[in-house]
Write a protein that holds these residues in place. Structure first.
Motif, short mmCIF file in Angstrom:
data_model
loop_
_atom_site.label_atom_id
_atom_site.label_comp_id
_atom_site.label_asym_id
_atom_site.label_seq_id
_atom_site.Cartn_x
_atom_site.Cartn_y
_atom_site.Cartn_z
N GLY A 296 0.77 -1.24 0.00
CA GLY A 296 0.00 0.00 0.00
C GLY A 296 0.80 1.28 0.00
N SER A 297 2.11 1.24 -0.35
CA SER A 297 2.79 2.53 -0.49
C SER A 297 2.49 3.08 -1.89
N VAL A 298 2.39 4.40 -1.96
CA VAL A 298 1.97 5.04 -3.21
C VAL A 298 2.96 6.13 -3.57
N GLU A 299 3.26 6.25 -4.84
CA GLU A 299 4.16 7.32 -5.26
C GLU A 299 3.72 7.90 -6.60
N PHE A 300 3.68 9.22 -6.66
CA PHE A 300 3.49 9.91 -7.94
C PHE A 300 4.86 10.51 -8.26
N ARG A 301 5.45 10.08 -9.36
CA ARG A 301 6.81 10.56 -9.64
C ARG A 301 6.85 11.34 -10.96
N ASN A 302 7.26 12.59 -10.86
CA ASN A 302 7.36 13.49 -12.04
C ASN A 302 6.15 13.36 -12.95
N LEU A 303 5.01 13.29 -12.36
CA LEU A 303 3.79 12.95 -13.11
C LEU A 303 3.20 14.16 -13.83
N SER A 304 2.99 14.02 -15.12
CA SER A 304 2.25 15.04 -15.88
C SER A 304 1.18 14.33 -16.67
N PHE A 305 0.04 14.99 -16.79
CA PHE A 305 -1.07 14.32 -17.46
C PHE A 305 -2.00 15.34 -18.11
N SER A 306 -2.48 15.00 -19.30
CA SER A 306 -3.55 15.80 -19.92
C SER A 306 -4.59 14.83 -20.46
N TYR A 307 -5.85 15.23 -20.40
CA TYR A 307 -6.90 14.40 -20.98
C TYR A 307 -6.74 14.42 -22.50
N PRO A 308 -7.19 13.35 -23.17
CA PRO A 308 -6.96 13.27 -24.62
C PRO A 308 -7.45 14.52 -25.36
N ASP A 309 -8.52 15.14 -24.85
CA ASP A 309 -9.08 16.28 -25.59
C ASP A 309 -8.80 17.61 -24.91
N GLY A 310 -7.86 17.64 -23.99
CA GLY A 310 -7.71 18.90 -23.25
C GLY A 310 -6.29 19.32 -23.02
N SER A 311 -6.16 20.39 -22.25
CA SER A 311 -4.83 20.90 -21.95
C SER A 311 -4.26 20.15 -20.74
N MET A 312 -3.06 20.49 -20.36
CA MET A 312 -2.38 19.83 -19.24
C MET A 312 -3.16 19.99 -17.94
N GLY B 290 -6.13 -5.77 -12.37
CA GLY B 290 -6.95 -6.44 -11.34
C GLY B 290 -6.25 -6.40 -9.99
N ASN B 291 -4.92 -6.49 -9.99
CA ASN B 291 -4.13 -6.50 -8.75
C ASN B 291 -4.36 -5.25 -7.92
N PHE B 292 -4.04 -4.10 -8.55
CA PHE B 292 -4.08 -2.89 -7.71
C PHE B 292 -5.49 -2.36 -7.55
N ARG B 293 -6.37 -2.63 -8.50
CA ARG B 293 -7.75 -2.14 -8.30
C ARG B 293 -8.41 -2.90 -7.15
N GLN B 294 -8.00 -4.13 -6.97
CA GLN B 294 -8.51 -4.91 -5.85
C GLN B 294 -7.99 -4.34 -4.53
N ALA B 295 -6.85 -3.67 -4.62
CA ALA B 295 -6.21 -3.16 -3.39
C ALA B 295 -6.62 -1.73 -3.07
N ILE B 296 -7.53 -1.17 -3.88
CA ILE B 296 -7.94 0.22 -3.64
C ILE B 296 -9.45 0.27 -3.43
N LYS C 98 -14.50 -4.15 1.88
CA LYS C 98 -13.49 -4.52 0.87
C LYS C 98 -12.13 -4.73 1.53
N ASP C 99 -11.92 -4.00 2.62
CA ASP C 99 -10.70 -4.15 3.42
C ASP C 99 -9.45 -4.03 2.56
N ALA C 100 -9.41 -3.00 1.73
CA ALA C 100 -8.27 -2.80 0.84
C ALA C 100 -7.19 -2.00 1.55
N PRO C 101 -5.93 -2.21 1.23
CA PRO C 101 -4.87 -1.46 1.92
C PRO C 101 -4.83 0.03 1.55
N ILE C 102 -5.41 0.37 0.39
CA ILE C 102 -5.39 1.78 -0.02
C ILE C 102 -6.84 2.29 -0.11
N LEU C 103 -7.06 3.47 0.43
CA LEU C 103 -8.41 4.03 0.44
C LEU C 103 -8.38 5.43 -0.16
#
Ligand code: ADP
Length: 330
Positions: free
Chosen positions: A83-99, A155-161, A238-243
Motif C-alpha cells: 500500500g505505499s503510493v508514489e506519484f513521480r514526475n507525473l504530468s497528465f492531460s486528458y486526450p481532448d484537453g490541456s495539461m 486487477g491487482n491494484f484495483r482490488q487493493a484500492i 473490501k478491506d483494501a490497503p489503499i483508500l
C-alpha cells in the motif's frame, strides 16, 4: 385498410349488380388477405433488419475500439499489495484537453494519509483517477509498492484500492446487497460488522426491514449522509490497503458531516489514505497535505508546517476559521 375499403365497395356493388357471385367475392377477399399479410410481414422484417444492422454497426465500433489502458502481456501479477503510493514526475492531460497535472511528486508510505486540497478543477480527482489507472500519465509514473502501474495487472491494484466518491453509486437493491458489493463473498455477519464500523447500522436498523430494506433507484430512500455511510461500509468490507476518499462530506450538512466523519475515522485506520477535501478541519491530522493549484503542487507538508509559512494553506485556513466563527460553529 384503404385497399380493403375499395375492394369492399367495388366488389359489393358488383355482387349487388349480379356481375359476380357472393362466393367469388368472399374467395377474392380471402386471397387478398393471404397476399397482403406476407407483404406486411416482409415490410416489418426489413424494418427490424435495418435497425439491427445500424445497432450492429455501433456495437462493432465499441468492440473494435482499443482501450486506452490495457495489461501488457508481461505485466507483474502481485501476490499481495502493501500500500505505499508514489506519484513521480507525473504530468497528465486528458486526450481532448490541456495539461491537467504538471510535474507532481508525492511519496506516501504504507499506512499514511495524504490530503489533497485545492480549488474545483485544479486536478484533485484526476490524481485519484490516475491511481486507479483509468488513464496513463503523459510522462512520469504512478507507483504502488514501488512498481509502475503500467507493469502491474490492473486487477491487482484495483482490488487493493477502495474508493468512496463524492456521489456514491447506490444500486436499486437492498441495503445489505449494496454493502456486500464491496466484497461479494462476504457473510451477513461481515456485512453487518462493516455497517457498524461505518456507523451505518444506526439508521439501517430503523428502516422497516432493516438491512433487507430496498433503498430505491440510486438510493433515493437514503439521505446524502446515509448513502455516504453505505459507501464507507462497502469500502470497509473490501478491506483494501489503499483508500481514496473523494470529498465524501462535500455535499452534506453539518450534522451528516459529523456522522460521516466518524465513519471515516473508523475506516482509515492502518490504511494508506488519499483524501480529497475542502474543509481543512477534517484533514488537519493528515501526515502530508498537498495544496494543488492549476495542476501543480504549490505546497506540501503537515498542517502545522503549512500554518507556519505564509501561503495558500494559511490563507484558506484563516478564511475557513473566520467563516466558522461567523456561522456560529465555533
Ligand atoms: P477537481 O477534482 O480538483 O475539481 P478534476 O480533476 O475533476 O478537478 O478536473 C481537472 C480538470 O480536468 C478540469 O479542468 C476538468 O474540466 C478536466 N477534466 C476532468 N475530467 C475530464 C475528462 N474526463 N475529460 C476531459 N477533461 C476532464
Amino acid at each position: 385498410a384503404l385497399s380493403y375499403l375499395i375492394v369492399l365497395a367495388y366488389g359489393g356493388s358488383m355482387v349487388i349488380d349480379g356481375r359476380i357471385s357472393l362466393g367469388d367475392f368472399v374467395a377474392f377477399n380471402s386471397y387478398l388477405a393471404l397476399l397482403i399479410w406476407p407483404m406486411m410481414a416482409l415490410g416489418w422484417v426489413i424494418n427490424v433488419l435495418q435497425r439491427g444492422a445500424a445497432s450492429m454497426e455501433r456495437l462493432n465500433k465499441i468492440l473494435e475500439s482499443r482501450p486506452d489502458v490495457y495489461d501488457r502481456p508481461d505485466c507483474v501479477d502481485m501476490e499481495s499489495i502493501n500500500g505505499s503510493v508514489e506519484f513521480r514526475n507525473l504530468s497528465f492531460s486528458y486526450p481532448d484537453g490541456s495539461m491537467v497535472l504538471k510535474d507532481i511528486n508525492i511519496r506516501l508510505a504504507k499506512g499514511k494519509t495524504l490530503a489533497v486540497i485545492g480549488k474545483t478543477g485544479s486536478g484533485k480527482t484526476t490524481l485519484a483517477n490516475l491511481l486507479l489507472r483509468f488513464w496513463d500519465p503523459d510522462s512520469g509514473a504512478v507507483r504502488i509498492d514501488g512498481i509502475d502501474l503500467r507493469d502491474m495487472a490492473r486487477g491487482n491494484f484495483r482490488q487493493a484500492i477502495a474508493l468512496v466518491p463524492q456521489d456514491p453509486v447506490i444500486f436499486a437493491a437492498t441495503a445489505r446487497e449494496n454493502i456486500r458489493f464491496g466484497r461479494p463473498d462476504a457473510s451477513d455477519a461481515e456485512v453487518e460488522a462493516a455497517a457498524r464500523a461505518a456507523h451505518a447500522d444506526e439508521f439501517l436498523n430503523l428502516l422497516p426491514e432493516g438491512y433487507d430494506s430496498f433503498v430505491g433507484e440510486r438510493g433515493v430512500m437514503l439521505s446524502g449522509g446515509q448513502k455516504q455511510r453505505v459507501a464507507i461500509a462497502r469500502a470497509f468490507l473490501k478491506d483494501a490497503p489503499i483508500l481514496i476518499l473523494d470529498e465524501p462530506t462535500a455535499a452534506l450538512d453539518t450534522e451528516s458531516e459529523r456522522a460521516v466523519q466518524r465513519a471515516i475515522d473508523a475506516v482509515v485506520r492502518d490504511r494508506t489514505v488519499i483524501v480529497i477535501a475542502h474543509r481543512l478541519s477534517t484533514i488537519a491530522g493528515a501526515d502530508q497535505i498537498a495544496v494543488v493549484d492549476d495542476g501543480r503542487i504549490v505546497q506540501l507538508g503537515t498542517h502545522s508546517a503549512l500554518l507556519a509559512q505564509p501561503g495558500r494553506y494559511l490563507a484558506m485556513w484563516e478564511a475557513q476559521q473566520a467563516a466558522k466563527i461567523w456561522s456560529g460553529r465555533v
